[in-house]
Design an enzyme around this catalytic site. Sequence first.
Site, short mmCIF file in Angstrom:
data_model
loop_
_atom_site.label_atom_id
_atom_site.label_comp_id
_atom_site.label_asym_id
_atom_site.label_seq_id
_atom_site.Cartn_x
_atom_site.Cartn_y
_atom_site.Cartn_z
N GLY A 259 -11.43 3.95 -0.04
CA GLY A 259 -12.38 4.78 0.70
C GLY A 259 -13.63 4.06 1.13
O GLY A 259 -14.62 4.70 1.48
N CYS B 70 -7.73 -27.80 12.67
CA CYS B 70 -8.91 -28.68 12.63
C CYS B 70 -8.53 -30.15 12.49
O CYS B 70 -9.24 -31.03 12.98
CB CYS B 70 -9.82 -28.27 11.47
SG CYS B 70 -10.58 -26.64 11.69
N ASP C 256 -7.94 -7.41 0.48
CA ASP C 256 -7.02 -7.67 1.58
C ASP C 256 -7.70 -7.26 2.88
O ASP C 256 -8.60 -6.42 2.87
CB ASP C 256 -5.73 -6.85 1.43
CG ASP C 256 -5.96 -5.40 1.83
OD1 ASP C 256 -5.61 -5.03 2.97
OD2 ASP C 256 -6.52 -4.62 1.03
N ASP D 202 0.85 -1.18 0.00
CA ASP D 202 0.00 0.00 0.00
C ASP D 202 0.89 1.24 0.00
O ASP D 202 2.10 1.15 0.15
CB ASP D 202 -0.98 -0.03 1.17
CG ASP D 202 -0.30 0.03 2.53
OD1 ASP D 202 0.91 0.29 2.59
OD2 ASP D 202 -0.99 -0.19 3.54
N SER D 203 0.30 2.39 -0.17
CA SER D 203 1.09 3.59 -0.42
C SER D 203 1.40 4.40 0.82
O SER D 203 2.19 5.34 0.77
CB SER D 203 0.34 4.49 -1.40
OG SER D 203 -0.85 4.98 -0.78
N GLY D 204 0.78 4.06 1.94
CA GLY D 204 0.84 4.91 3.12
C GLY D 204 -0.37 5.81 3.24
O GLY D 204 -0.57 6.48 4.24
N GLY D 205 -1.21 5.83 2.19
CA GLY D 205 -2.37 6.72 2.18
C GLY D 205 -3.37 6.43 3.26
O GLY D 205 -3.98 7.35 3.81
N PHE D 206 -3.56 5.15 3.60
CA PHE D 206 -4.54 4.83 4.64
C PHE D 206 -4.12 5.43 5.98
O PHE D 206 -4.96 5.91 6.74
CB PHE D 206 -4.71 3.31 4.78
CG PHE D 206 -5.70 2.93 5.85
CD1 PHE D 206 -7.06 3.04 5.62
CD2 PHE D 206 -5.28 2.47 7.09
CE1 PHE D 206 -7.99 2.71 6.60
CE2 PHE D 206 -6.19 2.12 8.08
CZ PHE D 206 -7.55 2.25 7.83
N ASP E 176 -2.53 8.24 -2.06
CA ASP E 176 -3.83 8.91 -2.03
C ASP E 176 -4.16 9.37 -0.63
O ASP E 176 -3.44 9.09 0.33
CB ASP E 176 -4.94 7.97 -2.55
CG ASP E 176 -5.19 6.81 -1.61
OD1 ASP E 176 -4.27 6.43 -0.85
OD2 ASP E 176 -6.31 6.26 -1.62
N GLN F 259 -11.49 7.17 -5.47
CA GLN F 259 -12.08 7.70 -4.25
C GLN F 259 -13.43 8.33 -4.60
O GLN F 259 -13.89 8.24 -5.72
CB GLN F 259 -11.13 8.70 -3.59
CG GLN F 259 -9.85 8.10 -3.05
CD GLN F 259 -10.08 7.22 -1.82
OE1 GLN F 259 -11.16 7.16 -1.25
NE2 GLN F 259 -9.03 6.49 -1.42
#
Length: 375
Positions: free
Chosen positions: A216, A309, A266, A92-96, A146, A189
């Site tokens: 988003g 299991c 994911d 991921d880009s770091g945007g989150f 983003d 977005q």
Amino acid sequence: MTRFSFRLSATDGKARTGVISTPRGEIRTPAFMPVGTAATVKAMMPESVRATGADILLGNTYHLMLRPSAERIARLGGLHKFMNWERPILTDSGGFQVMSLASLRKLTEEGVTFSSHVDGSKHHLSPERSMEIQKLLGSDIVMAFDECPALPATEEDVAKSMRLSMRWAQRSRDAFGDRPGHALFGIMQGGVTRALREESAAALTAIGFDGYAVGGLAVGEGQEAMFSVLDYAPGCLPEDKPRYLMGVGKPDDIVGAVERGIDMMDCVLPSRSGRTGQAWTRRGQVNIKNARHQDDPRPLDEACTCPACRNYSRAYLHHVFRTGEMISGMLLTWHNLHYYQELMAGLRAAIAAGELATFVAKFHALRAEGDIAPL
């Protein structure tokens, strides 16, 4: 070198199955990507993750930037070698974190300045720096940088954020350059507003990416609102490119997303749940902490072939969780990831056979029955 490519092999309604080809191997879609935030899927060995059926993992730009640093990972041979995972990796880009760590950041047109949650040190992330970090990591699928506002938010704020993300998408594309064998995905977005989603999709398509994410969502809007966006959003994106729904989710979220045309997902849920005593099964969620399991010699799921299991009882899993033994998180995480990958395999087979509706009906019917009765 094998170039990044995507081939659809079958559709059933809006649902699709196919293969993403990369130099490090093929990714069967629809695909679920386990999350390896800090260069590890918590409580799992890489070969165990592969044994569950995972074709690709997700790594986290923000966290790896802070510890141990992208530069150090590059000096040590790249993220694949560093974490002993030779198959594809998406970062991921770091945007989150721009959203989730909002109290620690300053946002401008140029990028985002963070105060590290680890030690308070200052770090700057921009589209250009995000591309640089992901190149140092050596990820196979790179995400554009983003910004994503938490929902609920005003339409004005969502529109302003989306248009900033589209300007950053162009800068990400420019900074990524030409990297044969590596792919760059743009991120749609626009919150839950159709006109903004369509505007975002048009902007991304004009820039041109190797794949497209629906961002988003799964940020507080609820499943009904998410599905209402997914009823149209994937269709706004190019049909011949992979479509990735970020941060999703629970099994019924995944099934609903696949029905609506999503190819990749994911989520930290299967691994995080495993560490907290929650197991996902065909009959829904099982809380292994509950006293009802303490004398139960049966497995979590009699139809499951995972080590938890196959080799251990509910009574044992209850015991090791209650006593804080590490094997508890290891076994429950393995089970959860196995179940998620088995669900994806079932979805792929059902789409290929044109029997998705039957598969989905059985999925929901069995979950509605609930867990097996206590002894």
